[in-house]
Design an enzyme around this catalytic site. Structure first.
Site, mmCIF file in Angstrom:
data_model
loop_
_atom_site.group_PDB
_atom_site.id
_atom_site.type_symbol
_atom_site.label_atom_id
_atom_site.label_comp_id
_atom_site.label_asym_id
_atom_site.label_seq_id
_atom_site.Cartn_x
_atom_site.Cartn_y
_atom_site.Cartn_z
ATOM 1 N N CYS A 89 -19.073 -18.710 -23.051
ATOM 2 C CA CYS A 89 -18.859 -20.059 -22.532
ATOM 3 C C CYS A 89 -17.997 -20.835 -23.526
ATOM 4 C CB CYS A 89 -20.199 -20.752 -22.325
ATOM 5 S SG CYS A 89 -20.033 -22.511 -21.910
ATOM 6 N N ASP A 120 -21.549 -14.681 -21.476
ATOM 7 C CA ASP A 120 -21.484 -14.505 -20.026
ATOM 8 C C ASP A 120 -21.277 -13.018 -19.760
ATOM 9 O OD1 ASP A 120 -21.661 -17.273 -19.397
ATOM 10 O OD2 ASP A 120 -19.524 -17.515 -19.807
#
EC number: 1.7.1.13
Length: 276
Positions: free
Chosen positions: A184, A191
Site C-alpha cells: 500500500c 497487498d
C-alpha cells in the site's frame, strides 16, 4: 504516494460511525497515475472493471433485526476516480445501524453513493451468504508458472526490462501466478494477489514473466495501478492481438479488490479464489 491519498483516512486513526454517512467516501482521481503510465482518459488502451467484494455488509430491517450479506461492486476501469479503500470500509460500516426495508432499497442506495464517488455508474449486487457459499472457490485458468526456477534480488520497482519474448513465434496462451505482491503506498501494508495473463502475440518467456511479477514485491502502489502497469508493459513487449490481465487480491479490512484490464470489452465472472 498519490498526493490525494495523503488526505484520505488511510493510515490514520478513524472514528467508526454506525449511521449512514455517504460523505465518508473518499475519491482519488485516476489521472495522476495514468499520467505516470503515459495514458489519459481519452487514450486508455484497455477496457475493464474493478471488482470489489465486501464481507462485512450489515444493516437493519424496520423491525430492528440485523441482516448480514456480501456486497459485490463493479467500478468501471475508465471511471474518473478510484475509491480509497479505508473510506469505502468506513462508509459501509455507517450502514450498520441504518434501516432498509428491502435489499433493493439498500442496493439502490449503494449504487447512488458509489457512482457519485467514482464519477461513473457503479453496479452493485447484494448476495446472501447461502448464494456465495454455493458458488464456492475456483482455480485460476491456464498454466501456473510459480514452480519455475528463477533468480531475482531487486524488489523495489517493477522491472519491465526483465521481460523476454520470441518475436518470431506467435502463441495464444493463458498463464497465472500466485506470487504477486506489492505494498500500500500510504500504510506500507502488504497487498497479496494472484494474476492471470491471457494473450495472443509474441511468445512470452514464462520465467521472465515470473521474475517481472516478483519485482513488484516491494513496490508501493494501489492494486489498480499495478495491474495497469503490468498490462502496458506486456502490451509494449508482445504487440498482442489481444491481451487480458486480471488480478485478484487477498482482502484487507473486509474488502478485496480485483482489477481486470483487457483489449476486449467482455468482463469476467467475479469468482473467489482459495485465498479469498
Amino acid at each position: 504516494m498519490h498526493p490525494a491519498a495523503e488526505h484520505s483516512p488511510l493510515g490514520k486513526s478513524s472514528e467508526y460511525i454506525a449511521t449512514y454517512m455517504p460523505s465518508l467516501l473518499f475519491p482519488i482521481p485516476r489521472t495522476a497515475k495514468w499520467a505516470e503510465l503515459g495514458v489519459t482518459a481519452q487514450t486508455l488502451p484497455w477496457h475493464g472493471v474493478d471488482y470489489w467484494n465486501c464481507f462485512e455488509l450489515s444493516w437493519l430491517l424496520p423491525s430492528g433485526k440485523p441482516v448480514v450479506a456480501i456486497g459485490e461492486f463493479a467500478i468501471p476501469a475508465d471511471s474518473p476516480n478510484i475509491i480509497e479503500s479505508k473510506s469505502f470500509k468506513l462508509y459501509l460500516n455507517s450502514l450498520n445501524q441504518t434501516v432498509f426495508a428491502t435489499i433493493g432499497e439498500l442496493q439502490a442506495c449503494l449504487e447512488k453513493d458509489l457512482s457519485a464517488a467514482a464519477g461513473k455508474p457503479v453496479s452493485v449486487q447484494v448476495r446472501t451468504l447461502a448464494e456465495v457459499e454455493a458458488q464456492g472457490v475456483v482455480a485460476l485458468p491456464g498454466q501456473c508458472i510459480d514452480a519455475l526456477d528463477v533468480t531475482i534480488s531487486n524488489y523495489e520497482q517493477p522491472q519491465p526490462e526483465l521481460l523476454r519474448c520470441n518475436p518470431e513465434r506467435v502463441v495464444e496462451e493463458t498463464l497465472h501466478s500466485h506470487l504477486l505482491k506489492s505494498n500500500c503506498p500510504v500504510t506500507g501494508q502488504p497487498d497479496w494477489g494472484s494474476v492471470v495473463v491471457e494473450y495472443k502475440g509474441r511468445a512470452l518467456d514464462h520465467a521472465s514473466l515470473l521474475t517481472y511479477l516478483i519485482s513488484f514485491r516491494q513496490h508501493a502502489d494501489f492494486h489498480e495501478q499495478c495491474v495497469e502497469r503490468i498490462y502496458l508493459d506486456l502490451k509494449n513487449l508482445l504487440q498482442p492481438e489481444h491481451l487480458t490481465v486480471y488480478a485478484r487480491y487477498v482482502r484487507r479490512g473486509g474488502l478485496d479488490i480485483n482489477p481486470y484490464r483487457s483489449t476486449g470489452a467482455i468482463s469476467p465472472e467475479n469468482v473467489r479464489l482459495v485465498r479469498q
